[in-house]
Design a protein around this motif. Structure first.
Motif, PDB file in Angstrom:
ATOM      1  N   TRP A 140      26.145  31.456  36.325  1.00 19.80           N
ATOM      2  CA  TRP A 140      27.136  31.087  37.043  1.00 19.80           C
ATOM      3  C   TRP A 140      27.890  32.450  36.621  1.00 19.80           C
ATOM      4  O   TRP A 140      28.892  31.077  37.229  1.00 19.80           O
ATOM      5  CB  TRP A 140      26.975  30.154  36.180  1.00 19.80           C
ATOM      6  CG  TRP A 140      24.955  29.167  36.708  1.00 19.80           C
ATOM      7  CD1 TRP A 140      24.791  28.858  35.327  1.00 19.80           C
ATOM      8  CD2 TRP A 140      24.627  28.955  37.330  1.00 19.80           C
ATOM      9  NE1 TRP A 140      23.544  28.093  35.757  1.00 19.80           N
ATOM     10  CE2 TRP A 140      23.260  28.123  36.635  1.00 19.80           C
ATOM     11  CE3 TRP A 140      24.357  28.764  38.586  1.00 19.80           C
ATOM     12  CZ2 TRP A 140      22.261  27.623  37.826  1.00 19.80           C
ATOM     13  CZ3 TRP A 140      23.563  28.470  39.449  1.00 19.80           C
ATOM     14  CH2 TRP A 140      22.196  27.579  38.703  1.00 19.80           C
ATOM     15  N   SER A 141      27.714  33.186  36.989  1.00 18.43           N
ATOM     16  CA  SER A 141      29.538  33.572  36.816  1.00 18.43           C
ATOM     17  C   SER A 141      29.762  33.553  38.647  1.00 18.43           C
ATOM     18  O   SER A 141      28.455  33.773  39.663  1.00 18.43           O
ATOM     19  CB  SER A 141      28.863  35.082  36.871  1.00 18.43           C
ATOM     20  OG  SER A 141      30.546  35.966  36.993  1.00 18.43           O
ATOM     21  N   ASN A 142      30.746  33.999  38.751  1.00 25.00           N
ATOM     22  CA  ASN A 142      31.128  33.635  40.281  1.00 25.00           C
ATOM     23  C   ASN A 142      31.178  34.852  41.114  1.00 25.00           C
ATOM     24  O   ASN A 142      32.269  35.183  42.139  1.00 25.00           O
ATOM     25  CB  ASN A 142      31.950  32.304  40.971  1.00 25.00           C
ATOM     26  CG  ASN A 142      31.832  31.291  40.870  1.00 25.00           C
ATOM     27  OD1 ASN A 142      30.477  31.122  41.132  1.00 25.00           O
ATOM     28  ND2 ASN A 142      32.822  30.242  40.585  1.00 25.00           N
ATOM     29  N   LYS A 143      31.436  35.868  39.758  1.00 24.55           N
ATOM     30  CA  LYS A 143      32.071  37.458  40.390  1.00 24.55           C
ATOM     31  C   LYS A 143      30.994  37.719  41.143  1.00 24.55           C
ATOM     32  O   LYS A 143      29.700  37.904  41.670  1.00 24.55           O
ATOM     33  CB  LYS A 143      32.294  37.997  39.117  1.00 24.55           C
ATOM     34  CG  LYS A 143      33.642  37.610  38.604  1.00 24.55           C
ATOM     35  CD  LYS A 143      33.809  38.354  37.502  1.00 24.55           C
ATOM     36  CE  LYS A 143      34.809  38.416  36.477  1.00 24.55           C
ATOM     37  NZ  LYS A 143      35.674  39.258  35.803  1.00 24.55           N
ATOM     38  N   VAL A 144      31.864  38.569  42.571  1.00 26.07           N
ATOM     39  CA  VAL A 144      31.049  39.248  43.495  1.00 26.07           C
ATOM     40  C   VAL A 144      31.092  40.327  44.011  1.00 26.07           C
ATOM     41  O   VAL A 144      32.311  40.787  43.264  1.00 26.07           O
ATOM     42  CB  VAL A 144      30.494  38.413  44.964  1.00 26.07           C
ATOM     43  CG1 VAL A 144      30.077  36.880  44.210  1.00 26.07           C
ATOM     44  CG2 VAL A 144      31.781  38.297  45.320  1.00 26.07           C
ATOM     45  N   ILE A 145      31.183  41.481  44.330  1.00 26.47           N
ATOM     46  CA  ILE A 145      31.477  43.413  44.539  1.00 26.47           C
ATOM     47  C   ILE A 145      32.578  42.688  45.884  1.00 26.47           C
ATOM     48  O   ILE A 145      31.909  42.145  47.159  1.00 26.47           O
ATOM     49  CB  ILE A 145      30.379  43.918  44.859  1.00 26.47           C
ATOM     50  CG1 ILE A 145      29.628  43.919  43.823  1.00 26.47           C
ATOM     51  CG2 ILE A 145      31.038  44.889  45.572  1.00 26.47           C
ATOM     52  CD1 ILE A 145      28.148  44.699  43.994  1.00 26.47           C
ATOM     53  N   ASP A 146      33.729  42.778  45.771  1.00 30.11           N
ATOM     54  CA  ASP A 146      34.272  42.978  46.961  1.00 30.11           C
ATOM     55  C   ASP A 146      34.236  44.071  48.170  1.00 30.11           C
ATOM     56  O   ASP A 146      33.306  44.497  47.791  1.00 30.11           O
ATOM     57  CB  ASP A 146      36.409  42.514  46.495  1.00 30.11           C
ATOM     58  CG  ASP A 146      36.339  44.533  45.676  1.00 30.11           C
ATOM     59  OD1 ASP A 146      35.754  45.290  45.677  1.00 30.11           O
ATOM     60  OD2 ASP A 146      37.432  43.972  45.759  1.00 30.11           O
ATOM     61  N   GLY A 147      35.186  44.084  48.934  1.00 31.71           N
ATOM     62  CA  GLY A 147      35.165  44.894  50.160  1.00 31.71           C
ATOM     63  C   GLY A 147      35.079  45.820  49.605  1.00 31.71           C
ATOM     64  O   GLY A 147      34.646  47.241  50.201  1.00 31.71           O
ATOM     65  N   CYS A 148      35.869  46.712  48.523  1.00 32.87           N
ATOM     66  CA  CYS A 148      36.342  47.630  48.064  1.00 32.87           C
ATOM     67  C   CYS A 148      35.296  48.307  47.304  1.00 32.87           C
ATOM     68  O   CYS A 148      34.992  48.980  46.828  1.00 32.87           O
ATOM     69  CB  CYS A 148      37.366  48.184  47.022  1.00 32.87           C
ATOM     70  SG  CYS A 148      38.590  47.941  48.352  1.00 32.87           S
ATOM     71  N   GLY A 149      33.980  47.804  46.927  1.00 36.96           N
ATOM     72  CA  GLY A 149      32.573  47.848  46.055  1.00 36.96           C
ATOM     73  C   GLY A 149      32.706  47.561  44.492  1.00 36.96           C
ATOM     74  O   GLY A 149      32.056  48.405  43.939  1.00 36.96           O
ATOM     75  N   VAL A 150      34.469  47.037  44.408  1.00 40.69           N
ATOM     76  CA  VAL A 150      34.179  45.974  42.962  1.00 40.69           C
ATOM     77  C   VAL A 150      33.743  44.846  42.647  1.00 40.69           C
ATOM     78  O   VAL A 150      34.217  44.439  43.341  1.00 40.69           O
ATOM     79  CB  VAL A 150      35.719  46.905  42.860  1.00 40.69           C
ATOM     80  CG1 VAL A 150      36.256  45.881  40.680  1.00 40.69           C
ATOM     81  CG2 VAL A 150      36.309  47.658  42.912  1.00 40.69           C
ATOM     82  N   CYS A 151      33.335  45.151  41.612  1.00 40.87           N
ATOM     83  CA  CYS A 151      32.752  43.992  40.924  1.00 40.87           C
ATOM     84  C   CYS A 151      34.146  42.183  40.459  1.00 40.87           C
ATOM     85  O   CYS A 151      34.309  43.483  39.504  1.00 40.87           O
ATOM     86  CB  CYS A 151      31.900  43.877  39.723  1.00 40.87           C
ATOM     87  SG  CYS A 151      30.948  42.458  39.239  1.00 40.87           S
ATOM     88  N   GLY A 152      33.779  41.426  41.314  1.00 36.22           N
ATOM     89  CA  GLY A 152      35.334  40.633  40.590  1.00 36.22           C
ATOM     90  C   GLY A 152      36.718  41.332  41.412  1.00 36.22           C
ATOM     91  O   GLY A 152      37.895  40.364  41.315  1.00 36.22           O
ATOM     92  N   GLY A 153      36.811  42.766  42.006  1.00 37.41           N
ATOM     93  CA  GLY A 153      37.752  42.658  42.768  1.00 37.41           C
ATOM     94  C   GLY A 153      38.299  41.644  43.635  1.00 37.41           C
ATOM     95  O   GLY A 153      37.316  40.592  44.049  1.00 37.41           O
TER      96      GLY A 153
END
Length: 722
Positions: A145-158
């Protein structure tokens, strides 16, 4: 919290929802069973090389299902001492992370739940996997249930800040959140909530700022806040065991607990909250209506020829189921069964080859207008107008009509044609001009040992028309008016009778009486009415057998009624104390209780409303060892009469209860009775006077030495002695 490393993903014979590429390894061999006993799981794996986005043969539709049959088969023949079992998945399952299996061999328990292996992909949406039997979302960091996603730079939780200077992050982007769980316990669901966010302000903005082409799809996830406590599962009441007289309705209850996905299992009833729901209740408490009950036919009254058989007839009521009581015949409705019938045995004399039989017309004839002549068949009843010519035929089979004779009230009727009432040579009874004073009575046709009777009575024309009009008010079909002229001829049931044109059954109509009063003044009762079949004309009404009205639907003759819901009844309180204050006999006291009249639902009403209901007793004897009696006495009176050596003293005696000293009246009869009087002497000084004019003479004659003279002449004798 459970973590899964990337870029390795686990699949169990599922397909991955991405465009196909050639970077999957082949499937491994099946692993060893996860348990050495009691059922487990084995799996196959393959590895995704390179890109984190695994490729598959095509998009998945809905939840990705596993090999349910293989998962259930691991439970077959579990244990060394168990019977051979064959488990199979229940059809049409949509549970993503567990399988419901049922036992085809019919043993108990016959249903089990098996969780799928942790890491099984359970949704077409990204990052949903099976963990301990539940479908849960994993963030890019591997947290449940973590809300961390990969941002536009490819960083998890970035936050997109680590991109190269040449890369640009959109100002508006879609953000996915989840609604609260739909239930507070057990297994529910939650919906995805998608917002358009401003990357600069980090605040929600209008949806039209975001690119709708890349908007995430709406998702529905499973959630389980906590386990629900055990509860009672109650079925509806079944049908009453009887239709009347008091029966029972039953229902099923069981203590259940949810195991998720609306699956319930039965647990011990002690685990559910009190009170335990009732499983039975009374129903159909109304009395069963009375009905006719017949006994067996007796033996024929003769050993040969024509005789009779009889049987008993009772009216039976069932106040409660299983209890039968006999009641008055007036309480039974419907046709009264016959209690006597003819029986035919072997002929007593061999020369007689057939037995005569009389054709009986059991109808009721009511004349309303004068007729040239009234034609009747023997049987039933005729109500005629005075001074009316009448012919009554006696149709006998297997016998010469010249052998027929008639009687009137057991007196033989003449065959002379010169008589006003006589029998013709063909056996027809003829009355030239009826006389109510003479002809009222029973006319009987005799044919061998067979006989049949017609009862004739009379009434005035005015009364006959009034009765006829009253009867025709209840006819169900339109009938001829009494004011329209019609034929004098009377319809009959045989070809030789004069008919009213065609088959008489076509002229017959059902006729009903008024409904009776309700059989009960309160509660459920019944109303009845008489249903008869009649032929109607302007000059007569003939009540015939109901078979002549078979062309019509027969009206109902009984229906339910309810004058008021509740019946007055007596209610009582609990018995009071068995107290010494209410002693009645030695060792016995009286208990009392309040008795009051209610309307059936607890409301107290006047006692007069319950006057037709037996009154319960309001007092009864009870055992009380303190109810003992004793004699008490008053003080002795003075000695009476005064101044006598043989007087008496008296005292009063009373029988009382020891504890209360209240009068016990005759209850002391078994105790010794104290003495109520005793003798006494009353010594008192007497006044000294002379009581005779001769006392002076007594003194001179010295007679004072005698007591008698001393008493009569006390003063004189006292003076002499001084």
């Amino acid at each position: 919290m459970m973590r899964f490393p990337g870029p390795v993903f686990l699949c169990l014979h599922c397909v991955c929802p991405f465009e196909t590429t050639a970077n999957w390894s082949g499937w491994s061999e099946w692993s060893m069973c996860s348990k050495s006993c009691d059922g487990g799981l084995s799996n196959q794996k393959r590895r995704c090389y390179g890109n984190i986005n695994c490729a598959g043969p095509g998009p998945c539709s809905g939840y990705l299902l596993n090999d349910n049959a293989r998962i259930c088969n691991v439970h077959n023949s579990v244990g060394s001492t168990s019977a051979v079992r064959e488990w199979s998945p229940i059809s049409e399952q949509t549970y993503p992370c567990f399988v419901l299996c049922h036992d085809l061999s019919g043993n108990t328990p016959n249903e089990i739940k098996t969780d799928k292996e942790d890491g099984t992909k359970c949704s077409s949406a990204e990052n949903f996997y099976c963990i301990q039997g539940e479908c849960k979302r994993l963030g890019c960091d591997g947290e449940v249930w973590s809300n961390k996603v990969i941002d536009g730079c490819g960083v998890c939780g970035g936050d997109g800040s680590k991109c190269s200077t040449n890369a640009t992050r959109p100002q508006f982007y879609w953000q996915l959140d989840w609604s609260p769980c739909s239930v507070t316990c057990g297994t529910g669901h939650q919906e995805s909530i998608i917002h358009c966010m401003n990357s600069r302000t980090k605040r929600r903005t209008m949806d039209y700022f975001c690119d709708r082409e890349i908007r995430p799809s709406d998702l529905t996830g499973e959630c389980s806040p906590s386990d629900c406590p055990p509860r009672w599962e109650i079925s509806s009441y079944g049908r009453c065991s009887v239709e009347c007289g008091g029966g029972i309705q039953r229902r099923n209850i069981r203590c259940v607990v949810g195991t998720g996905r609306a699956n319930l299992i039965t647990v011990g009833s002690y685990q559910c909250p009190d009170p335990i729901p009732i499983t039975e209740k009374a129903c159909n408490l109304n009395f069963c209506p009375a009905s006719w009950q017949t006994g067996k036919w007796s033996q024929c009254s003769v050993s040969c020829g024509i005789g009779t058989q009889t049987r008993s007839l009772t009216c039976v009521k069932f106040p409660t189921h299983g209890i039968e009581i006999n009641v008055s015949h007036s309480e039974c409705f419907g046709a009264r069964p016959e209690t006597t019938r003819a029986c035919s045995l072997e002929a007593c004399f061999k020369e007689f080859f057939s037995v005569p039989s009389i054709v009986v017309d059991n109808s009721t004839f009511l004349q309303t207008q004068r007729m040239k002549k009234v034609y009747l068949n023997v049987g039933g009843k005729a109500i005629l107008l005075p001074k009316q010519p009448v012919k009554i035929r006696c149709v006998v089979k297997n016998m010469d009509s010249r052998l027929i004779f008639w009687t009137k009230d057991d007196r033989l009727i003449s065959v002379s044609p010169y008589k006003r009432v006589h029998v013709t040579p063909k056996g027809v009874l003829k009355i030239k001009r009826t006389d109510p004073n003479i002809d009222k009575g029973t006319f009987t046709c005799m044919a061998g040992i067979e006989k049949a009777s017609t009862y004739i009575t009379f009434q005035t024309k005015k009364k006959a028309v009034k009765v006829a009009k009253s009867m025709m008010k209840h006819v169900l079909q339109e009938v001829p008016s009494l004011d329209k002229p019609q034929s004098d001829k009377i319809p009959g049931s045989h070809d030789h009778l004069r008919s009213l044109g065609g088959n008489s059954s076509t002229l017959a109509e059902y006729m009903v009486s008024d409904w009776s009063a309700c059989s009960r003044s309160c509660g459920a009762g019944v109303q009845t009415r008489e249903v008869t079949c009649g032929v109607f004309s302007d000059k007569f009404i003939k009540i015939v057998s109901v078979k002549h009205c078979e062309h019509q639907k027969k009206p109902v003759n009984i229906k339910k009624c309810l004058l008021q819901d509740f019946c007055p009844q007596w209610d009582v309180d609990k018995w009071g104390e068995c107290s010494v204050k209410t002693c009645k006999k030695v060792g016995k006291a009286v208990q009392r209780r309040a008795v009051y009249c209610t309307n059936g639902n607890g409301t107290v009403i006047r006692r007069s409303k319950c006057q037709n209901v037996p009154v319960p007793t309001g007092s009864r004897e009870c055992d009380n060892a303190d109810c003992k009696v004793e004699w008490i006495t008053s003080k002795w009176t003075k000695c009476k009469p005064h101044c006598t050596p043989r007087g008496k003293k008296f005292r009063s005696l009373s029988c009382v209860w020891k504890r209360t000293q209240k009068f016990a009246y005759s209850q002391c009869s078994s105790l010794p009775r104290p003495q109520a009087w005793k003798p006494c002497k009353s010594n008192c000084k007497k006044e000294c006077h002379d009581h005779s004019r001769y006392c002076s003479l007594v003194g001179r004659l010295k007679m004072c030495r005698y007591e008698t003279f001393r008493e009569k002449c006390c003063q004189t004798c006292k003076r002499v002695t001084e």
